[in-house]
Design a protein around this motif. Sequence first.
Motif, PDB file in Angstrom:
ATOM      1  N   GLN A  84      38.148  44.038  35.688  1.00  7.61           N
ATOM      2  CA  GLN A  84      38.668  43.619  36.962  1.00  7.61           C
ATOM      3  C   GLN A  84      36.625  43.699  37.266  1.00  7.61           C
ATOM      4  O   GLN A  84      36.517  42.199  37.718  1.00  7.61           O
ATOM      5  CB  GLN A  84      38.418  44.757  37.667  1.00  7.61           C
TER       6      GLN A  84
ATOM      7  N   GLY B 122      34.014  46.000  45.586  1.00  9.66           N
ATOM      8  CA  GLY B 122      34.593  45.704  44.626  1.00  9.66           C
ATOM      9  C   GLY B 122      35.105  46.589  43.894  1.00  9.66           C
ATOM     10  O   GLY B 122      35.262  47.453  43.852  1.00  9.66           O
TER      11      GLY B 122
ATOM     12  N   PHE C 218      39.651  45.680  43.281  1.00  4.35           N
ATOM     13  CA  PHE C 218      40.659  44.569  42.556  1.00  4.35           C
ATOM     14  C   PHE C 218      41.419  45.669  41.664  1.00  4.35           C
ATOM     15  O   PHE C 218      42.284  44.292  40.869  1.00  4.35           O
ATOM     16  CB  PHE C 218      39.717  43.118  40.895  1.00  4.35           C
TER      17      PHE C 218
ATOM     18  N   TYR D 127      45.018  45.987  37.871  1.00  9.69           N
ATOM     19  CA  TYR D 127      44.039  44.426  37.889  1.00  9.69           C
ATOM     20  C   TYR D 127      45.121  43.292  39.477  1.00  9.69           C
ATOM     21  O   TYR D 127      45.524  42.806  38.295  1.00  9.69           O
ATOM     22  CB  TYR D 127      43.376  43.945  36.757  1.00  9.69           C
TER      23      TYR D 127
ATOM     24  N   CYS E  68      32.520  41.715  49.503  1.00  9.18           N
ATOM     25  CA  CYS E  68      32.422  43.519  49.225  1.00  9.18           C
ATOM     26  C   CYS E  68      30.815  43.371  49.196  1.00  9.18           C
ATOM     27  O   CYS E  68      30.316  44.658  50.335  1.00  9.18           O
ATOM     28  CB  CYS E  68      32.602  44.062  47.492  1.00  9.18           C
TER      29      CYS E  68
ATOM     30  N   ILE F   1      27.961  44.572  47.772  1.00  5.98           N
ATOM     31  CA  ILE F   1      27.079  44.581  47.481  1.00  5.98           C
ATOM     32  C   ILE F   1      26.504  44.020  46.359  1.00  5.98           C
ATOM     33  O   ILE F   1      25.277  44.463  46.237  1.00  5.98           O
ATOM     34  CB  ILE F   1      28.105  45.587  45.514  1.00  5.98           C
TER      35      ILE F   1
ATOM     36  N   ARG G 160      31.630  38.892  42.077  1.00  5.42           N
ATOM     37  CA  ARG G 160      32.791  38.910  41.435  1.00  5.42           C
ATOM     38  C   ARG G 160      33.509  38.690  42.402  1.00  5.42           C
ATOM     39  O   ARG G 160      35.446  38.795  42.543  1.00  5.42           O
ATOM     40  CB  ARG G 160      33.309  40.208  40.818  1.00  5.42           C
ATOM     41  N   CYS G 161      33.638  38.413  43.808  1.00  4.49           N
ATOM     42  CA  CYS G 161      34.496  38.230  44.680  1.00  4.49           C
ATOM     43  C   CYS G 161      34.686  37.191  45.264  1.00  4.49           C
ATOM     44  O   CYS G 161      35.905  36.761  45.903  1.00  4.49           O
ATOM     45  CB  CYS G 161      34.248  39.295  46.008  1.00  4.49           C
TER      46      CYS G 161
END
Lengths: 759, 156
Positions: free
Chosen positions: A213, A267, A269, A377, B103, B105, B139-140
């Motif tokens: 992820q 995060g 996921f 995921y 998110c 972060i 990652r978002c």
Amino acid sequence: MVATDKPKYKIIGTRPARPDGVDKVTGRAQYGADLKLEGLIYGAVLRSPHAHAIIKSIDTTKAEALPGVHAVATNADFPGSSNTTEILEPGKANERWAADNILAGPKALYHGHGVAAVAADDMHIAQDALALIEVEYEILPPVVDVQDAMQDGSPILHSGLRTGVRAAGVDTKSDIETNLASHMRLERGDVEEGFKEADITVEREFTSSQFHQGYIEPQNAAAWWSMDGRLSVWTSTQGAFSARDATADILKIPVSDIKVTPMEIGGGFGGKIPIYLEPIAAVLSKKSNRPVKMWMEREAVFQATGPTASSYSKVKIGVTREGKITAAYCTFAMGAGAFPGSPVGAGVQCALAPYAIENQVVDGLDVVLNTPKTAAYRAPGAPATEYAVESVLDEIAEQLDMDPIDLRLANVAEEGDRNSSGTPWPKIGAKEVLEAMKSHPHYLSEIQGEDVGRGIAVGFWFNGGMESSSSARVNKDGSIALIMGSTDIGGTRASIPMQMAETLGVTYEQIAPQVTDTDSVGYTAVTGGSRTTFAGGWVAYELGQMIKSEMKERAAKIWDVDSGSISYTDDGEIVGPNDKDGNEQKFSFNELAGKLQSTGGLIAVSASSSHTTQGAAYGGHIVDLKVDRDTGKVEILRYTAVQDVGTAIHPSYVEGQIQGGVAQGIGMALNEEYYYDDDGHLMNGSFLDYRIPVANDLPMLDVELVEVPNPGHPYGVRGVGEVPIVPPQPTIRNAMYDAIGVRFYHNPMSPRRVLDELL
Amino acid sequence: MIPEPKVISTTINGDEKQVLVSERDSLLEALRDRIGMTGAKEGCNNGNCGACAVIMDGRLVNSCCVMAVEADGSEVMTVEGLASREELHPLQSEFLQNAALQCGICTPGFLMSSYALLQEKPNPTEEEARFWLAGNLCRCTGYDKIIESVLTVAKG
């Protein structure tokens, strides 16, 4: 934006700033690792250097003697003990597996499996202490590949597994040890007859690696187990309630003794649904009588938290010359990691979901491996199975000399068609997505250049419903405190209050949302399954209706009329019948709020609901790419994601979800993967070696929102976050063929694999 | 065997501070665990993700890769020092308005890297911005809204 039958909204569809945003851009937001507590000490975990080994002994005496060390924990500190001789019914779990994944029981089952833990004054001392723990291992041969694990003679992870075949009414148990944890089958029509009617049949096999992820925030947890027996846990989690319940199960204490406070979450996921550190921090806290905070190192995140399942797929599809699918036979095997529970079931149900196919069999196999236990995921299971189907369809379109979108339109599932489980679809937007792709300027544009290609594919995900709870209080100035049980991973503190404001006809700004702990709000399922804006919106709508009704009652009392004669307008005005002099009687929401205390008290309402009317959703992607023949690197030149989102509550966050999902899908297609050596060691447990896409790997990712409102939601919400990760792998794979004439059968199509094909 | 603690004098966001650190502490650990400023985030602890980015003596650094004792006598600017008392920095407002965080972060690191970019190159092209920010992982978002936000602020 393409929209059908969408009502006119005042707040839904706007793009206000999120309430938690200022804290996040100023560094004030408190994520799990940021927690400060009086007397806090720090915990760390010793991890197995072997992928498969019997743990013969663990000696912690030297670690315990180190100054600054307060407690040491092993699997033996969890209640109960592992019964390795129990023979399990197919699909049944050993009740100790959850504890054994957190700290290894009789065997270490993957490289990085937790073995022991310490708590110390600071993280450096904790690390020093880990180095003093002596573990005696008996090393066993590992198996990390799905197909290898199903072979006779493979190393066996769990001696109690005896899975036979469980399909279409057959439920048998095998009598041999196996890594096969379960088998499922969906079956409709008569595939044999179906394939007889086909003019062309294509059968292909595919594999994919494990992907992580890759959330930027490592797992963390803090715990304070007071002498009164109450356990407080702070953690960055997708579900405070699921974390509480899972912790209670492992520690065998009442749920009511645990309060989980969800911290901001960096995060997830899907990867922050399971728990990893919470029970360890709790045990260390109990033993040291101090609050203990833990967080994982990045390498541990890769080694010991859930990647997605690696997969093996075989797909056979038959079509007529006109492009009508007559039959499909699919087999999918997925690696669950060290304990059963891969997402193969969801993958099986999604594989053929975009299409109406009368005759089909879809088999799913869940296989255990010496790799970390997989976690959900983003659309778990669907990317692998739909990749295989979409890839076969691309080859069929070529053989039929048919436009790949037309082939899909010829078979597209619509309202009333039956899915693989035999259930008729409600209103879905698959056809609308395909039509929007076909008329998109990207698809209509010409592409030119050497080694440049275009591909398309579609993707499907169910989206989740499940239980959500909230409470709301109307203050005397009309502002509203909204307490939610859903942890906010990407903007639901905006999208849910927006729906409440729409319901009440008040402003977005006058609603103050807050995510709270498990003692302060009703049960709420995880933030996952693309469910939070759907289910949280339902609850916000229901709370809004309760408030409206109570506001009418209060006005009725003030005006001394029947509440049935009072209306509540879209602008949040409470309007009564004219008074005896013929004058209009009405209150604004805020005016009436000021009279609540004198008419029975301020309004406080709460609701829990569990709606099952979530809206399935489809996306279709178009990519143009260029392959570098010297390096094997693929450059994404242009990318368009078309998706039926039901209703876009906050379009910026909807676009962001889709762009984020596409970026992850591109990573899966082109370079992300777990590398294991022959001994089952994970060789690339860092962000340098497990390389996720960075800013200069990607172009702008164009998003085209299609809005086919979900009839099962007051505002038509379907859920957004997961669909976009499904199409990128086949979309890119199909474009690679267009670019260089090579059909790939494994993801990722890393530079090395591309070069292998070209050289 | 535990090393003797050391006192370092460091100016953080304009405030002079004396901090007791372990010789083994990184600047990130000193900021987070000794001083209690948790705006800089640990994503990888080895310089790959950029979530801990701060500006030290005018240079963008990953604070996980700087030892605390190296920061003795230096000036450090963290995300907590970006806004004035009255208002957010334009990068902060634009990230917020343009939904450049999900998110959140990675946001402190992206803000500090973007700040350093605009100091160095006030009018970057999209390509320059993408290359400069390639040391920060998100990652978002897929980076779209982050890159857009930086270019919008650069244009003024």
